[in-house]
Design a protein around this motif. Structure first.
Motif, PDB file in Angstrom:
ATOM      1  N   GLY A 235       0.782  -1.235   0.000  1.00  0.00           N
ATOM      2  CA  GLY A 235       0.000   0.000   0.000  1.00  0.00           C
ATOM      3  C   GLY A 235       0.810   1.278   0.000  1.00  0.00           C
ATOM      4  N   ARG A 236       2.139   1.158   0.063  1.00  0.00           N
ATOM      5  CA  ARG A 236       2.991   2.342   0.070  1.00  0.00           C
ATOM      6  C   ARG A 236       3.542   2.606  -1.330  1.00  0.00           C
ATOM      7  NH1 ARG A 236       6.869   1.005   5.285  1.00  0.00           N
ATOM      8  NH2 ARG A 236       5.190   0.527   6.786  1.00  0.00           N
ATOM      9  N   LYS A 237       3.674   3.855  -1.673  1.00  0.00           N
ATOM     10  CA  LYS A 237       4.265   4.241  -2.948  1.00  0.00           C
ATOM     11  C   LYS A 237       5.786   4.195  -2.867  1.00  0.00           C
ATOM     12  CE  LYS A 237       1.011   5.383  -5.979  1.00  0.00           C
ATOM     13  NZ  LYS A 237       0.989   4.839  -7.366  1.00  0.00           N
ATOM     14  N   PHE A 238       6.394   3.717  -3.935  1.00  0.00           N
ATOM     15  CA  PHE A 238       7.851   3.699  -4.061  1.00  0.00           C
ATOM     16  C   PHE A 238       8.183   4.195  -5.455  1.00  0.00           C
ATOM     17  CE2 PHE A 238      12.012   1.310  -4.363  1.00  0.00           C
ATOM     18  CZ  PHE A 238      12.647   2.012  -3.348  1.00  0.00           C
ATOM     19  N   TYR A 239       9.407   4.675  -5.649  1.00  0.00           N
ATOM     20  CA  TYR A 239       9.732   5.252  -6.956  1.00  0.00           C
ATOM     21  C   TYR A 239       9.943   4.194  -8.034  1.00  0.00           C
ATOM     22  CZ  TYR A 239      14.801   4.271  -6.728  1.00  0.00           C
ATOM     23  OH  TYR A 239      16.033   3.671  -6.692  1.00  0.00           O
ATOM     24  N   LEU A 240      10.038   2.924  -7.633  1.00  0.00           N
ATOM     25  CA  LEU A 240      10.096   1.796  -8.573  1.00  0.00           C
ATOM     26  C   LEU A 240       8.895   0.894  -8.336  1.00  0.00           C
ATOM     27  CD1 LEU A 240      13.834   0.696  -8.093  1.00  0.00           C
ATOM     28  CD2 LEU A 240      12.925   2.032 -10.000  1.00  0.00           C
ATOM     29  N   ASP A 241       8.469   0.191  -9.385  1.00  0.00           N
ATOM     30  CA  ASP A 241       7.532  -0.906  -9.178  1.00  0.00           C
ATOM     31  C   ASP A 241       8.328  -2.084  -8.620  1.00  0.00           C
ATOM     32  OD1 ASP A 241       5.412   0.539 -10.168  1.00  0.00           O
ATOM     33  OD2 ASP A 241       5.476  -0.377 -12.167  1.00  0.00           O
ATOM     34  N   VAL A 242       7.804  -2.712  -7.582  1.00  0.00           N
ATOM     35  CA  VAL A 242       8.468  -3.853  -6.954  1.00  0.00           C
ATOM     36  C   VAL A 242       7.640  -5.099  -7.263  1.00  0.00           C
ATOM     37  CG1 VAL A 242       9.300  -4.870  -4.810  1.00  0.00           C
ATOM     38  CG2 VAL A 242       9.371  -2.378  -5.120  1.00  0.00           C
ATOM     39  N   ILE A 243       8.263  -6.048  -7.967  1.00  0.00           N
ATOM     40  CA  ILE A 243       7.587  -7.294  -8.327  1.00  0.00           C
ATOM     41  C   ILE A 243       8.221  -8.412  -7.511  1.00  0.00           C
ATOM     42  CG2 ILE A 243       7.109  -8.954 -10.162  1.00  0.00           C
ATOM     43  CD1 ILE A 243       7.877  -5.362 -11.084  1.00  0.00           C
ATOM     44  N   ALA A 244       7.410  -9.088  -6.696  1.00  0.00           N
ATOM     45  CA  ALA A 244       7.948 -10.066  -5.748  1.00  0.00           C
ATOM     46  C   ALA A 244       7.061 -11.301  -5.665  1.00  0.00           C
ATOM     47  CB  ALA A 244       8.086  -9.429  -4.361  1.00  0.00           C
ATOM     48  N   GLY A 245       7.619 -12.360  -5.129  1.00  0.00           N
ATOM     49  CA  GLY A 245       6.893 -13.583  -4.828  1.00  0.00           C
ATOM     50  C   GLY A 245       6.928 -13.834  -3.335  1.00  0.00           C
ATOM     51  N   HIS A 246       7.330 -15.046  -2.960  1.00  0.00           N
ATOM     52  CA  HIS A 246       7.629 -15.438  -1.581  1.00  0.00           C
ATOM     53  C   HIS A 246       6.389 -15.691  -0.731  1.00  0.00           C
ATOM     54  CE1 HIS A 246       9.923 -16.037   1.987  1.00  0.00           C
ATOM     55  NE2 HIS A 246       9.515 -14.936   2.581  1.00  0.00           N
ATOM     56  N   ILE A 247       5.501 -14.730  -0.611  1.00  0.00           N
ATOM     57  CA  ILE A 247       4.263 -14.903   0.137  1.00  0.00           C
ATOM     58  C   ILE A 247       3.120 -15.041  -0.870  1.00  0.00           C
ATOM     59  CG2 ILE A 247       2.728 -13.939   1.891  1.00  0.00           C
ATOM     60  CD1 ILE A 247       5.526 -14.509   2.933  1.00  0.00           C
ATOM     61  N   ASN A 248       2.338 -16.112  -0.746  1.00  0.00           N
ATOM     62  CA  ASN A 248       1.306 -16.318  -1.757  1.00  0.00           C
ATOM     63  C   ASN A 248       0.264 -15.206  -1.712  1.00  0.00           C
ATOM     64  OD1 ASN A 248      -1.286 -17.283  -0.319  1.00  0.00           O
ATOM     65  ND2 ASN A 248       0.280 -18.629   0.577  1.00  0.00           N
ATOM     66  N   THR A 249      -0.354 -14.984  -2.856  1.00  0.00           N
ATOM     67  CA  THR A 249      -1.212 -13.811  -3.000  1.00  0.00           C
ATOM     68  C   THR A 249      -2.498 -13.907  -2.175  1.00  0.00           C
ATOM     69  OG1 THR A 249      -2.061 -14.758  -5.083  1.00  0.00           O
ATOM     70  CG2 THR A 249      -0.314 -13.118  -5.234  1.00  0.00           C
ATOM     71  N   GLU A 250      -2.928 -15.108  -1.840  1.00  0.00           N
ATOM     72  CA  GLU A 250      -4.070 -15.209  -0.931  1.00  0.00           C
ATOM     73  C   GLU A 250      -3.711 -14.638   0.431  1.00  0.00           C
ATOM     74  OE1 GLU A 250      -7.296 -18.505   0.748  1.00  0.00           O
ATOM     75  OE2 GLU A 250      -5.450 -19.189  -0.221  1.00  0.00           O
ATOM     76  N   ALA A 251      -2.477 -14.939   0.908  1.00  0.00           N
ATOM     77  CA  ALA A 251      -2.040 -14.443   2.213  1.00  0.00           C
ATOM     78  C   ALA A 251      -1.773 -12.944   2.190  1.00  0.00           C
ATOM     79  CB  ALA A 251      -0.786 -15.196   2.658  1.00  0.00           C
ATOM     80  N   VAL A 252      -1.086 -12.459   1.164  1.00  0.00           N
ATOM     81  CA  VAL A 252      -0.698 -11.050   1.157  1.00  0.00           C
ATOM     82  C   VAL A 252      -1.888 -10.141   0.876  1.00  0.00           C
ATOM     83  CG1 VAL A 252      -0.028 -10.853  -1.272  1.00  0.00           C
ATOM     84  CG2 VAL A 252       1.133  -9.466   0.430  1.00  0.00           C
ATOM     85  N   SER A 253      -2.855 -10.624   0.120  1.00  0.00           N
ATOM     86  CA  SER A 253      -4.037  -9.818  -0.167  1.00  0.00           C
ATOM     87  C   SER A 253      -5.043  -9.844   0.969  1.00  0.00           C
ATOM     88  CB  SER A 253      -4.726 -10.304  -1.455  1.00  0.00           C
ATOM     89  OG  SER A 253      -5.332 -11.578  -1.260  1.00  0.00           O
ATOM     90  N   GLY A 254      -4.999 -10.936   1.751  1.00  0.00           N
ATOM     91  CA  GLY A 254      -5.985 -11.101   2.808  1.00  0.00           C
ATOM     92  C   GLY A 254      -7.350 -11.514   2.298  1.00  0.00           C
ATOM     93  N   ILE A 255      -7.419 -11.933   1.014  1.00  0.00           N
ATOM     94  CA  ILE A 255      -8.688 -12.316   0.390  1.00  0.00           C
ATOM     95  C   ILE A 255      -8.757 -13.841   0.298  1.00  0.00           C
ATOM     96  CG2 ILE A 255     -10.141 -12.111  -1.655  1.00  0.00           C
ATOM     97  CD1 ILE A 255      -8.628  -9.493  -2.286  1.00  0.00           C
ATOM     98  N   THR A 256      -9.659 -14.442   1.027  1.00  0.00           N
ATOM     99  CA  THR A 256      -9.790 -15.894   1.028  1.00  0.00           C
ATOM    100  C   THR A 256     -10.050 -16.421  -0.382  1.00  0.00           C
ATOM    101  OG1 THR A 256     -10.682 -15.844   3.277  1.00  0.00           O
ATOM    102  CG2 THR A 256     -11.066 -17.840   1.987  1.00  0.00           C
ATOM    103  N   GLY A 257      -9.251 -17.411  -0.779  1.00  0.00           N
ATOM    104  CA  GLY A 257      -9.419 -18.028  -2.082  1.00  0.00           C
ATOM    105  C   GLY A 257      -8.795 -17.269  -3.229  1.00  0.00           C
TER     106      GLY A 257
END
Length: 299
Positions: A235-257
């Motif tokens: 949710g924070r702005k940075f001067y670069l786009d940061v593309i990452a993995g590591h934590i699955n998107t269900e967990a990082v988004s907080g959206i079940t499924g």
């Protein structure tokens, strides 16, 4: 009992204490990162970037995603964000395929390291430490990685040693065989960089960077943070786009499924679609002409 640095001090999807200070290079063969686009490319040229992460030994799912990428096209680049091994059935096959892609397509295929590559090197390097045996057994779930590297007879012998509770002998035998038969893969993993910076205002990394360091993030990010840090900057702005993995998107988004790519509405794209649960390796696509990202979950 000593535990693996990347196994028991971290639970994916939860917070973790970050290391202070500038990064420390673990060995001369551990490069920081790369921002090379290629010897014949203009930094502003029209290009497609495809990115995948957290393949985890799932060779068939990886091949299925790769089939949608035309790497023979001069304007294509593939960036892989690490965690090629463990959990799935064919870690060796994933390593071999990525190495083959790099041989065929050169710098159009970038492979970064993740925390599971760090773990793999620890399995190899700590074999003489008997206290590391427990970490190896617990970290290699169902011995999936060991099984992929060993032939049937060798793996049968490992299981026999484990039934006899000769754990240290099983660990030493496994590493001995991997070192003897797959030294090329070990050497390749040791040279994997931590990040890739594109000419289009992007940094690709397995876990994240120290955005609090601003434009000095390369100096301010500890090595362990590149492969292990939690998604603190969502949710924070940075001067670069940061593309990452590591934590699955269900967990990082907080959206079940949730599955596929997740954008936080600011500067971060998370691309670990949880292949072990969903059976697919999510792929992010970037078109430099339009400046737009696409992929499952972004439509």
């Amino acid at each position: 009992v000593r535990t693996a640095r990347y196994t028991f001090n971290h639970v994916e999807g939860r917070d973790r204490t970050r290391l202070p200070g500038a990064r420390e290079i673990r060995g001369a063969a551990a490069p920081h990162g790369t921002n090379e686009w290629g010897p014949d490319a203009n930094r502003g040229s029209y290009v497609h970037i495809y990115a995948m992460s957290d393949i985890h030994g799932c060779l068939d799912a990886f091949k299925a995603s790769l089939s949608t990428v035309d790497l023979d096209a001069e304007d294509s680049k593939l960036v892989l964000l690490g965690d090629y091994c463990d959990r799935g059935p064919d870690s060796l096959g994933v390593f071999e395929l990525i190495m083959d892609l790099q041989k065929r397509y050169g710098d159009r295929v970038v492979a970064l390291r993740g925390n599971h590559e760090e773990m793999f090197l620890e399995y190899i390097d700590e074999v003489k430490d008997p206290n590391f045996t427990q970490a190896w057994i617990l970290a290699d779930s169902n011995l999936a990685t060991a099984k992929s590297f060993l032939d049937a007879e060798a793996f049968k012998h490992v299981k026999h040693l484990l039934r006899l509770r000769e754990f240290e002998e099983a660990y030493a035998f496994t590493v001995e065989r991997i070192m003897a038969e797959h030294a090329d893969i070990i050497a390749w993993v040791r040279k994997l960089p931590y990040f890739y910076e594109s000419p289009f205002g992007q940094v690709f990394v397995h876990a994240g960077i120290d955005e609090g360091a601003g434009e000095y993030w390369k100096l301010g990010t500890a090595d362990e943070s590149f492969t292990m840090m939690p998604p603190d900057c969502v949710g924070r702005k940075f001067y670069l786009d940061v593309i990452a993995g590591h934590i699955n998107t269900e967990a990082v988004s907080g959206i079940t499924g949730y599955r596929g790519i997740w954008h936080d509405g600011a500067s971060h794209y998370y691309i670990d679609g949880n292949v072990m649960k969903n059976g697919e390796v999510a792929m992010l696509s970037y078109d430099s002409e339009t400046g737009k990202y696409s992929g499952q979950g972004l439509e």
